[in-house]
Design a protein around this motif. Structure first.
Motif, PDB file in Angstrom:
ATOM      1  N   UNK A  45       0.857  -1.186   0.000  1.00  0.00           N
ATOM      2  CA  UNK A  45       0.000   0.000   0.000  1.00  0.00           C
ATOM      3  C   UNK A  45       0.890   1.231   0.000  1.00  0.00           C
ATOM      4  N   UNK A  46       0.793   2.045  -1.029  1.00  0.00           N
ATOM      5  CA  UNK A  46       1.619   3.232  -1.173  1.00  0.00           C
ATOM      6  C   UNK A  46       0.820   4.475  -0.832  1.00  0.00           C
ATOM      7  N   UNK A  47       1.309   5.243   0.126  1.00  0.00           N
ATOM      8  CA  UNK A  47       0.671   6.500   0.463  1.00  0.00           C
ATOM      9  C   UNK A  47      -0.565   6.318   1.320  1.00  0.00           C
ATOM     10  N   UNK A  48      -1.429   7.299   1.264  1.00  0.00           N
ATOM     11  CA  UNK A  48      -2.622   7.333   2.112  1.00  0.00           C
ATOM     12  C   UNK A  48      -3.704   6.435   1.524  1.00  0.00           C
ATOM     13  N   UNK A  67       2.052  -4.555   3.655  1.00  0.00           N
ATOM     14  CA  UNK A  67       3.144  -3.620   3.922  1.00  0.00           C
ATOM     15  C   UNK A  67       2.680  -2.227   3.526  1.00  0.00           C
ATOM     16  N   UNK A  68       2.723  -1.296   4.484  1.00  0.00           N
ATOM     17  CA  UNK A  68       2.316   0.092   4.231  1.00  0.00           C
ATOM     18  C   UNK A  68       3.569   0.938   4.085  1.00  0.00           C
ATOM     19  N   UNK A 120       4.742   1.031   7.678  1.00  0.00           N
ATOM     20  CA  UNK A 120       5.678  -0.038   8.049  1.00  0.00           C
ATOM     21  C   UNK A 120       7.076   0.255   7.513  1.00  0.00           C
ATOM     22  N   UNK A 121       7.136   0.962   6.382  1.00  0.00           N
ATOM     23  CA  UNK A 121       8.404   1.256   5.721  1.00  0.00           C
ATOM     24  C   UNK A 121       8.450   2.726   5.316  1.00  0.00           C
ATOM     25  N   UNK A 122       9.642   3.306   5.366  1.00  0.00           N
ATOM     26  CA  UNK A 122       9.832   4.706   4.981  1.00  0.00           C
ATOM     27  C   UNK A 122      10.747   4.779   3.765  1.00  0.00           C
TER      28      UNK A 122
END
Length: 530
Positions: free
Chosen positions: A440-443, A465-466, A473-475
């Motif tokens: 999941x990318x972004x909002x 994975x967000x 979960x990841x930056x």
């Protein structure tokens, strides 16, 4: 140094390791080459009871196909064998072209490509096939799997529920094996393919036979891939095999090869600037006859063909072994879904519909390189651009696709990332394992996906994975994820084999992901919580 001392395995009457005595065999694999071992590894980590039978009394010897393309290295990363393979491998040296008793010029035959954040494995890795097999076998036994050596599949019948196979045992006698499915990874002369009456057709290659041998040579530098061309059109080459004292030698002439050690030494000396005395030892020798073809079909009921049993390639370009391993990688997770997660048997039809066009394309490429005699090997052979955009399993739902972002059906690229506490990680770490990955990318509103994130365990089916948005979960501190996937909020459902099954906008994510998972679970797919 003995090239390959893996032999024996378990006794023919033992149950596969990791299963209880008398446990039913779910998948019977005929052949313990790279394809069969890779498939067995993938099934073992999914808890699927597989049995590998191999007619030889040990793993095959010989360096044979030495090149592991970048995409195959990604597969090995996922299967947990890449670190060992990298330690056993190395880069290909420049080709040294001999004239008048010396190297007259050099060429870079295998192009060197710098890695990128999205493509961490960017170069062909040289690993002798015998070593590759040893490492795959070690990984299989680590996972509780095993191989029955000296056990030959001699006959079989299938019915609506499974396959009954007869296997000849080392000391004589027959063992009957009942399995849900049979996968033939028994090579270009496949006993299974012939018994099924499946034809094989393909382009005609010039007739001839070459001598292929692994030899120890004294006084020949190991910094070049040596190549000699004779006035009669003969060709000889000597490739130094990394981390060994051996050279893989090949001699192409109009004469029929003789694999007796003294004959091998004489043949090599006659077509190179080496003397017979320099060729100290012949460790392995074989006759190679180039062939090309593809089976008319890859599936008949509960029986599948994979690897050389399904398609035979010229070694030009180093595509055959790599294509074969990826057959196993495509089929393994689908068998796992059917046998462990309630997917319909029809999911297995996608193995042929996805892999046959790939095999056809690669067959054309390897045949072109064989006929042309072209030496240079570039990134077009790395198999990173292979995908399944036309597969019935592929869903691309975004109205606007960011430039450079993967489409549904494409290979999912890697990206270096960090966890919220600053620990370095990478996207491939999230993908690694037998599960699907929901990225999941972004909002992206994931409300309603709680049912999906608690799907059956052992091993888990789905990992969410967000990246970015609330509670990530990841930056993406380096911007590498944005470079690879774009910046627009979106969801990607990544298949267990690392290809994008679904690419969809953030809106209505729960419903789209649920629908995308349906083919892999049948009626067992849970409904999202509203």
């Amino acid at each position: 140094m003995e090239l390959n001392n893996v032999k024996g395995g378990q006794t023919p009457d033992a149950a596969p390791a990791g299963t209880t005595p008398g446990a039913p065999i779910e998948v019977l694999i005929a052949g313990a080459g790279p394809t069969g071992l890779a498939l067995a590894i993938d099934l073992a980590r999914r808890g699927v009871h597989a049995l590998v039978v191999e007619r030889q009394d040990r793993l095959s010897q010989g360096a044979r196909g030495t090149g592991l393309q970048p995409r195959t290295q990604e597969v090995f990363d996922d299967l947990g064998v890449l670190t060992a393979v990298q330690a056993a491998g190395g880069r290909y040296p420049h080709v040294g072209l001999w004239e008048n008793g010396r190297i007259a010029r050099e060429i870079e035959m295998v192009e060197h490509v710098e890695p990128t954040p999205a493509t961490p494995y960017s170069n062909t890795l040289m690993v002798p096939q015998w070593r590759n097999l040893e490492l795959l076998y070690a990984r299989l036994t680590e996972l509780g799997g095993s191989v029955l050596f000296g056990t030959e599949l001699t006959g079989f019948e299938q019915d609506a529920d499974g396959v009954t196979a007869r296997c000849g045992l080392p000391g004589g006698g027959i063992r009957t094996v009942r399995a849900r499915y049979l996968v033939a990874t028994d090579g270009g002369r496949s006993t299974v393919r012939k018994a099924l009456g499946i034809g094989m057709s393909g382009p005609a290659l010039a007739e001839g036979a070459s001598l292929l041998a692994d030899v120890a040579i004294e006084g020949l530098d190991r910094n070049h891939w040596h190549r000699w061309t004779g006035p009669d059109g003969s060709l000889a080459a000597a490739l130094p095999l990394v981390h060994t004292d051996l050279f893989q030698t090949m001699v192409m002439t109009s004469q029929e090869p003789d694999t007796a050690p003294d004959a091998v030494r004489a043949r090599i000396a006659a077509h190179t600037d080496l003397t017979v005395e320099q060729i100290r030892e012949v460790r392995w020798a074989s006759v190679f006859r180039p062939k090309a073809g593809m089976a008319d079909r890859f599936r008949t009921g509960r029986i599948f063909l994979a690897g050389d049993a399904a398609h035979i390639h010229s070694p030009a370009g180093g595509q055959g072994l790599n294509t074969s391993v990826q057959d196993a990688y495509n089929l393994g997770w689908k068998l796992g879904q059917v046998l462990r997660h309630g997917a319909p048997d029809s999911l297995l039809d996608s193995y042929e519909s996805e892999r046959r066009p790939i095999a056809e394309s690669i067959l054309a490429t390897s045949t072109r390189l064989h006929r042309s005699g072209e030496l240079r090997r570039g990134r077009d052979l790395h198999q990173l651009g292979i995908g399944y955009p036309d597969s019935p399993l592929t869903r691309e739902l975004r109205p606007d696709i960011p430039k450079g972002a993967p489409h549904a059906g494409d290979r999912a690229p890697d990206a270096p990332l960090t966890t919220p506490d600053g620990t370095p990680t990478r996207l491939f770490d999230a993908f690694r394992g037998p599960h699907f990955t929901l990225l999941a990318l972004g909002a992206v509103d994931l409300a309603g996906l709680s049912a999906l994130t608690s799907l059956p365990a052992g091993p888990p089916l789905l990992r969410t994975v967000r990246a970015g948005g609330p509670a990530p979960d990841l930056l993406d501190t380096g911007g590498h994820l944005a470079d690879a996937y774009g910046t627009a909020p979106a969801v990607y459902l990544i298949r267990p084999d690392g290809y994008v099954a679904l690419a969809a906008p953030a809106e209505d994510a729960a419903r789209q992901v649920t629908a995308a998972l349906a083919p892999y679970l049948g009626t067992a797919v849970p409904q999202p919580v509203s």
